[in-house]
Write a protein that holds these residues in place. Structure first.
Motif, PDB file in Angstrom:
ATOM      1  N   UNK A 169       0.802  -1.213   0.000  1.00 44.38           N
ATOM      2  CA  UNK A 169       0.000   0.000   0.000  1.00 44.38           C
ATOM      3  C   UNK A 169       0.843   1.275   0.000  1.00 44.38           C
ATOM      4  N   UNK A 170       2.120   1.133  -0.277  1.00 48.84           N
ATOM      5  CA  UNK A 170       3.020   2.287  -0.298  1.00 48.84           C
ATOM      6  C   UNK A 170       2.654   3.221  -1.449  1.00 48.84           C
ATOM      7  N   UNK A 171       2.562   4.524  -1.148  1.00 48.54           N
ATOM      8  CA  UNK A 171       2.255   5.544  -2.159  1.00 48.54           C
ATOM      9  C   UNK A 171       3.541   6.250  -2.582  1.00 48.54           C
ATOM     10  N   UNK A 172       3.516   6.831  -3.759  1.00 46.30           N
ATOM     11  CA  UNK A 172       4.723   7.489  -4.270  1.00 46.30           C
ATOM     12  C   UNK A 172       5.140   8.673  -3.403  1.00 46.30           C
ATOM     13  N   UNK A 173       4.180   9.368  -2.788  1.00 46.62           N
ATOM     14  CA  UNK A 173       4.489  10.542  -1.972  1.00 46.62           C
ATOM     15  C   UNK A 173       5.207  10.175  -0.676  1.00 46.62           C
ATOM     16  N   UNK A 174       5.165   8.889  -0.298  1.00 51.02           N
ATOM     17  CA  UNK A 174       5.742   8.477   0.971  1.00 51.02           C
ATOM     18  C   UNK A 174       7.177   7.980   0.835  1.00 51.02           C
ATOM     19  N   UNK A 175       7.729   8.010  -0.352  1.00 47.21           N
ATOM     20  CA  UNK A 175       9.125   7.643  -0.575  1.00 47.21           C
ATOM     21  C   UNK A 175       9.942   8.923  -0.661  1.00 47.21           C
ATOM     22  N   UNK A 208      11.395   1.363 -10.467  1.00 47.31           N
ATOM     23  CA  UNK A 208      10.019   0.931 -10.220  1.00 47.31           C
ATOM     24  C   UNK A 208       9.056   2.109 -10.305  1.00 47.31           C
ATOM     25  N   UNK A 209       9.459   3.249  -9.782  1.00 48.89           N
ATOM     26  CA  UNK A 209       8.607   4.434  -9.857  1.00 48.89           C
ATOM     27  C   UNK A 209       8.453   4.910 -11.298  1.00 48.89           C
ATOM     28  N   UNK A 237      -0.473  11.875  -9.290  1.00 46.03           N
ATOM     29  CA  UNK A 237       0.686  11.004  -9.202  1.00 46.03           C
ATOM     30  C   UNK A 237       1.109  10.804  -7.750  1.00 46.03           C
ATOM     31  N   UNK A 238       0.929  11.790  -6.899  1.00 44.41           N
ATOM     32  CA  UNK A 238       1.375  11.687  -5.507  1.00 44.41           C
ATOM     33  C   UNK A 238       0.734  10.521  -4.778  1.00 44.41           C
ATOM     34  N   UNK A 239      -0.537  10.223  -5.099  1.00 40.06           N
ATOM     35  CA  UNK A 239      -1.261   9.182  -4.390  1.00 40.06           C
ATOM     36  C   UNK A 239      -1.203   7.827  -5.096  1.00 40.06           C
ATOM     37  N   UNK A 273      -9.985  15.218  -6.972  1.00 35.71           N
ATOM     38  CA  UNK A 273      -9.020  14.868  -8.018  1.00 35.71           C
ATOM     39  C   UNK A 273      -7.742  14.247  -7.468  1.00 35.71           C
ATOM     40  N   UNK A 274      -7.668  14.067  -6.166  1.00 36.62           N
ATOM     41  CA  UNK A 274      -6.438  13.522  -5.581  1.00 36.62           C
ATOM     42  C   UNK A 274      -6.201  12.081  -6.027  1.00 36.62           C
ATOM     43  N   UNK A 275      -7.281  11.305  -6.226  1.00 30.31           N
ATOM     44  CA  UNK A 275      -7.123   9.916  -6.638  1.00 30.31           C
ATOM     45  C   UNK A 275      -6.486   9.756  -7.994  1.00 30.31           C
ATOM     46  N   UNK A 276      -6.575  10.797  -8.843  1.00 32.66           N
ATOM     47  CA  UNK A 276      -5.958  10.745 -10.171  1.00 32.66           C
ATOM     48  C   UNK A 276      -4.547  11.338 -10.184  1.00 32.66           C
TER      49      UNK A 276
END
Length: 346
Positions: free
Chosen positions: A168-174, A207-208, A243-245, A238-241
């Motif tokens: 469940x890791x999101x791109x914003x958390x790396x 991977x990203x 890239x951060x999420x 629009x947050x679900x669309x």
């Protein structure tokens, strides 16, 4: 779903409405299992907990010939749990799981007092030592994995994350700048920060890049984005669309959300990774019952073996009590630094 309604009772007639606790609103669904799901979601339990509780409550109803739980009480619950322990010989953890589901049904859904609760036998929790692989065995398992499965396994071993936390890791958390990963809503709903291994900087960037291409294709096709926690989707439509999420490990195809039915991009399935991990363990000739969660045990044990402070390991694992982390010291009592066997001095 079983055709059982709270408002119907063939044996005793209509069931009188019961007073709900002050902190719980009246239920809207007419079916019992629907009410169970409704209450679980109101209390923000996980989807996995919902599936397990529904399973055990349905099994309890079928065990007693589709009788309504409101007609039954302590003797019926105890008979069901006894059958699980004696006939099916389930583990104590499974026994406790079924009991928790039934207690939730009676207290949170049917809102009944449980004077017979103290008479029901609770299974005794047994202390189990975790399965731990050596560093050589971990490397051998990695040799049998490829692609994103290899990266995910290395991430779990290198950070101590649980499998669900990694998936469940999101791109914003790396955070590449601080070489850290923020674990959101871990076990118990707690956040924590773990290290980002230097060896994974380049693989994670690759991977990203692959994930970003999948995200870009979804945006071009006008797909529904990814799932957001709680009510963020209504607060930020629009947050679900964005890239951060987006997921760090996205699934290759779209799937239907089991609760809302919305078709969108899900993260990598845990079953897919578990199967690949099992194949790698067997291919490495390892006889220990290792699972992806074993990598978390290896992370903690190998840190302690290398001299890390147990309080630091506790924080990295997200344990509320250091006593939970102390279980990993069992391996430290083995090998060269342990008590010497009398056989070796003959």
């Amino acid at each position: 779903m079983l055709p059982v309604r709270l408002a119907e009772n063939p044996a005793r007639g209509a069931i009188r409405p019961r007073a709900f606790p002050r902190d719980l609103p009246p239920l809207q669904s007419g079916r019992l299992l629907g009410q169970l799901r409704e209450r679980i979601r109101y209390l923000h339990y996980s989807l996995r907990t919902e599936e397990v509780y529904v399973y055990w409550c349905r099994a309890f109803i079928r065990f007693h010939g589709l009788r309504h739980p409101a007609e039954m009480g302590g003797p019926e619950v105890e008979a069901f749990l006894t059958a699980l322990a004696v006939q099916r010989q389930v583990a104590p953890s499974t026994h406790s799981q079924a009991l928790s589901a039934l207690l939730f049904l009676y207290t949170k859904v049917l809102c009944q007092d449980l004077p017979w609760l103290r008479e029901i036998g609770h299974p005794v929790k047994q202390r189990r030592l975790p399965v731990v692989l050596t560093r050589e065995e971990v490397a051998a398992v990695f040799g049998g994995l490829r692609g994103e499965h290899l990266l995910l396994a290395q991430l779990l071993y290198g950070t101590g994350m649980r499998i669900a936390e990694g998936l469940q890791l999101r791109t914003k958390d790396v955070d590449f700048g601080n070489r850290a990963i923020v674990v959101r809503q871990g076990k118990g709903g707690k956040d924590r920060v773990v290290m980002l291994p230097t060896a994974l900087l380049s693989p994670l960037r690759e991977q990203l890049a692959c994930a970003r291409q999948i995200w870009a294709d979804d945006c071009a096709a006008g797909c529904g984005g990814v799932e957001l926690p709680h009510a963020l989707e209504r607060k930020y439509p629009r947050a679900g669309q964005s890239w951060n999420w987006f997921w760090v490990f996205p699934q290759r195809h779209h799937s239907s959300d089991p609760r809302s039915g919305v078709v969108r991009r899900h993260h990598l399935y845990d079953q897919t990774f578990q199967r690949a991990f099992k194949v790698a363990v067997n291919g490495a000739g390892i006889t220990k019952p290792a699972t992806p969660h074993t990598l978390r045990h290896c992370f903690a044990t190998h840190l302690l073996q290398s001299g890390s402070d147990i309080r630091t390991v506790q924080e990295l694992l997200g344990h509320a009590d250091v006593a939970t982390t102390m279980i990993y010291t069992h391996v430290l009592k083995l090998g060269g630094g342990a008590v010497r066997s009398p056989l070796d001095v003959l």
